[in-house]
Design an enzyme around this catalytic site. Structure first.
Site, mmCIF file in Angstrom:
data_model
loop_
_atom_site.group_PDB
_atom_site.id
_atom_site.type_symbol
_atom_site.label_atom_id
_atom_site.label_comp_id
_atom_site.label_asym_id
_atom_site.label_seq_id
_atom_site.Cartn_x
_atom_site.Cartn_y
_atom_site.Cartn_z
ATOM 1 N N TRP A 1 -14.313 45.866 13.368
ATOM 2 C CA TRP A 1 -15.193 44.701 13.528
ATOM 3 C C TRP A 1 -15.143 44.114 14.929
ATOM 4 C CZ3 TRP A 1 -11.768 41.285 15.254
ATOM 5 C CH2 TRP A 1 -10.440 41.441 14.843
ATOM 6 N N ALA B 1 -17.151 48.299 9.634
ATOM 7 C CA ALA B 1 -16.265 47.326 8.990
ATOM 8 C C ALA B 1 -17.094 46.375 8.121
ATOM 9 C CB ALA B 1 -15.511 46.540 10.061
ATOM 10 N N SER C 1 -6.734 50.439 13.032
ATOM 11 C CA SER C 1 -5.280 50.294 13.111
ATOM 12 C C SER C 1 -4.582 51.659 13.025
ATOM 13 C CB SER C 1 -4.801 49.403 11.972
ATOM 14 O OG SER C 1 -5.121 50.001 10.734
ATOM 15 N N LEU D 1 -6.601 54.177 18.185
ATOM 16 C CA LEU D 1 -5.776 53.305 17.337
ATOM 17 C C LEU D 1 -5.227 52.111 18.115
ATOM 18 C CD1 LEU D 1 -4.039 56.281 15.481
ATOM 19 C CD2 LEU D 1 -6.147 55.099 14.872
ATOM 20 N N CYS E 1 -8.326 46.373 21.490
ATOM 21 C CA CYS E 1 -7.140 47.238 21.452
ATOM 22 C C CYS E 1 -6.568 47.459 22.854
ATOM 23 C CB CYS E 1 -7.471 48.556 20.773
ATOM 24 S SG CYS E 1 -8.977 49.264 21.393
ATOM 25 N N GLU F 1 1.091 44.370 17.983
ATOM 26 C CA GLU F 1 -0.207 44.062 18.578
ATOM 27 C C GLU F 1 -0.600 42.650 18.127
ATOM 28 O OE1 GLU F 1 -3.258 46.849 17.384
ATOM 29 O OE2 GLU F 1 -4.252 46.676 19.315
HETATM 30 P P1 ADP Z 1 -8.495 46.201 11.640
HETATM 31 O O1 ADP Z 1 -7.137 45.636 11.660
HETATM 32 O O2 ADP Z 1 -9.177 46.312 12.947
HETATM 33 O O3 ADP Z 1 -9.383 45.643 10.559
HETATM 34 P P2 ADP Z 1 -8.375 48.570 10.041
HETATM 35 O O4 ADP Z 1 -7.763 49.853 10.418
HETATM 36 O O5 ADP Z 1 -7.858 47.858 8.836
HETATM 37 O O6 ADP Z 1 -8.248 47.712 11.342
HETATM 38 O O7 ADP Z 1 -9.950 48.724 9.861
HETATM 39 C C1 ADP Z 1 -10.749 49.537 10.669
HETATM 40 C C2 ADP Z 1 -11.789 50.211 9.798
HETATM 41 O O8 ADP Z 1 -11.107 51.011 8.839
HETATM 42 C C3 ADP Z 1 -12.667 49.250 8.993
HETATM 43 O O9 ADP Z 1 -13.961 49.796 8.900
HETATM 44 C C4 ADP Z 1 -11.986 49.244 7.636
HETATM 45 O O10 ADP Z 1 -12.877 48.906 6.600
HETATM 46 C C5 ADP Z 1 -11.560 50.695 7.531
HETATM 47 N N1 ADP Z 1 -10.467 50.951 6.585
HETATM 48 C C6 ADP Z 1 -9.442 50.148 6.262
HETATM 49 N N2 ADP Z 1 -8.642 50.747 5.349
HETATM 50 C C7 ADP Z 1 -9.178 51.981 5.102
HETATM 51 C C8 ADP Z 1 -8.834 53.086 4.254
HETATM 52 N N3 ADP Z 1 -7.761 53.059 3.482
HETATM 53 N N4 ADP Z 1 -9.638 54.177 4.276
HETATM 54 C C9 ADP Z 1 -10.733 54.214 5.072
HETATM 55 N N5 ADP Z 1 -11.104 53.210 5.865
HETATM 56 C C10 ADP Z 1 -10.349 52.105 5.898
#
Ligand code: ADP
Length: 487
Positions: free
Chosen positions: A159, A185, A238, A260, A293, A390
């Site tokens: 996002w 997102a 992440s 990442l 990031c 982070e």
């Molecule tokens: P942030 O901390 O930036 O929200 P995330 O890694 O949680 O980082 O989210 C980045 C993207 O990954 C978003 O589009 C989120 O919906 C998606 N996401 C989060 N968890 C999963 C998962 N288990 N499988 C696939 N996509 C995921």
């Protein structure tokens, strides 16, 4: 109302985009998109899941067969048209972005241009996918290398840059001849859907670029990573989720590109131009309210200039105007979620409890529960969470070092390796430290390092693969060797 602010309200879409059609959830379910500044519900978006993801992948497979055969010059012109449409709609796209993401309008306008630059770049690069003719082992043979698209791509984006993180993936994929299924997102689906609308208007054929919107990222991600039709997963987010997606992708040996987390250090040496270092660190730390990031996560300053740096830096931080990103005077917006604010509070409390001192900020703000004040913290130790995690918020921890060796060791003492920065006028040091830093990107006397023309990406647990530049296309191409015998 956002819709009334837009010159072209048809850019505001609330359905998924699959095979050229706007798709609602079969059960009619939707999820809410909130404005982080005001808490207002700006849209109710179709809550799609694994089934629709499967449908999108099937559509992408069919579309791929045609798209890959379209001559590069023609693919290039279609992408170029998409680029032009994004630019023509800059203001509307920025309004949508600030409404769903919170960043200030000037940053949203900038991101639309930045996002578009990837489409322009890869429209051009589409025409430069070259093969090779290799020297041969015998007179009756010729060895040829051709580059072909990897196939159907699955993309998952975050996002914090709701436009650019998408164009960075979709543009090179399409330039290479791949088709793509994108899951943006759930916090910021509207920017993605507006991009899909413009892509469709540009003439990108149905099924080549699909967008699956939904809250259940686990199920959508599981389908994208397990479906054998998908040949590559490209992800920004992440490290924890990146690891999971790599694990899931391993079962069908998909290619992966992972952008990442980071823990970017800014090294400020005593011979630096201090004002330039302050300005650079300020931009690198507080852009997008600290939610990038490559944000400066740790500012490392040589002991001889530590107090002076903190004085100048804190004064500049005091000039920020926190508020709704839509307001002209605002220079820093809210954080994306309440959870993000809670995380920042916990990191600051941990440091203060262990003896760090807050120079400015250090508090939430009365404007709403997504607001945290721009903050500077000094006298930190490496045992504090702020040294390792982070921050993803507007908190600048300033650490002290005494020698170059110590600074490099501190900078590298992390599992991350995305971006690092240094301020110094010593040319020998620039080479020494530049080579010693274990990072994918190093800004030297500069922190605004990103553009479509450079390879963006990290080492260690910050990921693999590069986005942008000529290298960014390679991630979407396979090498094929043709051996011609009996010549
Ligand atoms: P942030 O901390 O930036 O929200 P995330 O890694 O949680 O980082 O989210 C980045 C993207 O990954 C978003 O589009 C989120 O919906 C998606 N996401 C989060 N968890 C999963 C998962 N288990 N499988 C696939 N996509 C995921």
């Amino acid at each position: 109302m956002l819709e009334q602010k837009l010159k072209d309200p048809s850019l505001l879409r609330s359905a998924g985009f699959i095979d050229g059609q706007w798709i609602q959830a079969p059960n009619g379910n939707t999820f809410e998109v909130l404005n982080p500044s005001t808490g207002e519900v700006i849209a109710k978006v179709a809550d799609l899941g694994a089934q629709e993801t499967k449908q999108a992948i099937a559509a992408a497979e069919v579309a791929y067969d045609h798209w890959k055969t379209i001559p590069a010059k023609q693919r290039s012109s279609i992408l170029r048209r998409w680029y032009e449409l994004v630019l023509e709609n800059q203001e509307d796209l920025a309004l949508i972005m600030t409404s769903e993401q919170g960043k200030v309008m000037s940053e949203s306008r900038g991101e639309v241009i930045y996002g578009a630059s990837y489409i322009e770049w890869f429209a051009e690069e589409a025409k430069r996918i070259y093969g090779d003719v290799l020297p041969s082992t015998s007179a009756d043979r010729r060895s040829i290398v051709i580059k072909q698209p990897v196939g159907v791509v699955g993309a998952i984006t975050p996002w914090n840059f709701p436009n650019a993180m998408i164009t960075r993936k979709v543009a090179p994929a399409l330039a290479a001849g791949c088709s793509i299924v994108l899951k943006p997102a759930a916090e910021t689906p509207l920017s993605a859907l507006a991009l899909a609308e413009l892509a469709s208007r540009a003439g990108i054929p149905a099924g080549v670029f699909n967008v699956v919107v939904g809250k259940d990222s686990k199920s959508i991600g599981a389908e994208l990573t397990s479906n054998p039709i998908v040949k590559k997963i490209t992800f920004t987010g992440s490290t924890a989720v990146g690891k999971l997606l790599m694990e899931q992708s391993a079962k069908t040996i998909k290619k992966t590109s992972m952008e990442l987390g980071g823990n970017a250090p800014v090294l400020v040496f005593e011979d630096a131009d201090l004002d330039k270092a302050v300005t650079g660190a300020l931009g690198a730390k507080f852009r997008n309210a600290g939610q990038t990031c490559i944000c400066a996560n740790r500012i490392l300053v040589q002991d001889t200039i530590y107090d002076e740096f903190i004085k100048r830096f804190t004064n500049r931080v005091g000039e920020f105007v926190l508020g709704d990103g839509m307001a002209d005077q605002t220079t820093m917006g809210p954080l994306i979620t309440k959870k993000a604010v809670e995380n920042v509070i916990a990191l600051v409390n941990d440091a203060v409890e262990q003896g760090a001192k807050v120079c400015i900020g250090g508090k939430t703000d009365a404007q709403g529960d997504h607001f945290y004040q721009p903050t500077v913290i000094r006298d930190l130790t490496t045992s504090m969470r702020l040294a390792k995690e982070e921050v993803f918020g507007p908190v600048a921890p300033v650490f002290k070092f005494s020698t170059e060796k110590e600074a490099v060791a501190m900078a590298n003492d992390t599992e991350f390796g995305l971006a690092a920065y240094m301020y110094t006028k010593d040319h020998s040091r620039i080479w020494r430290v530049g080579e010693a830093l274990e990072y994918g990107m190093v800004g030297i006397n500069e922190t605004a390092i990103s553009s479509e023309m450079i390879p963006f990406g990290g080492v260690k647990e910050s990921g693999q693969g590069r986005e942008g530049s000529k290298y960014g296309l390679e991630d979407y191409l396979e090498i094929k060797y043709l051996c011609l015998g009996d010549i």
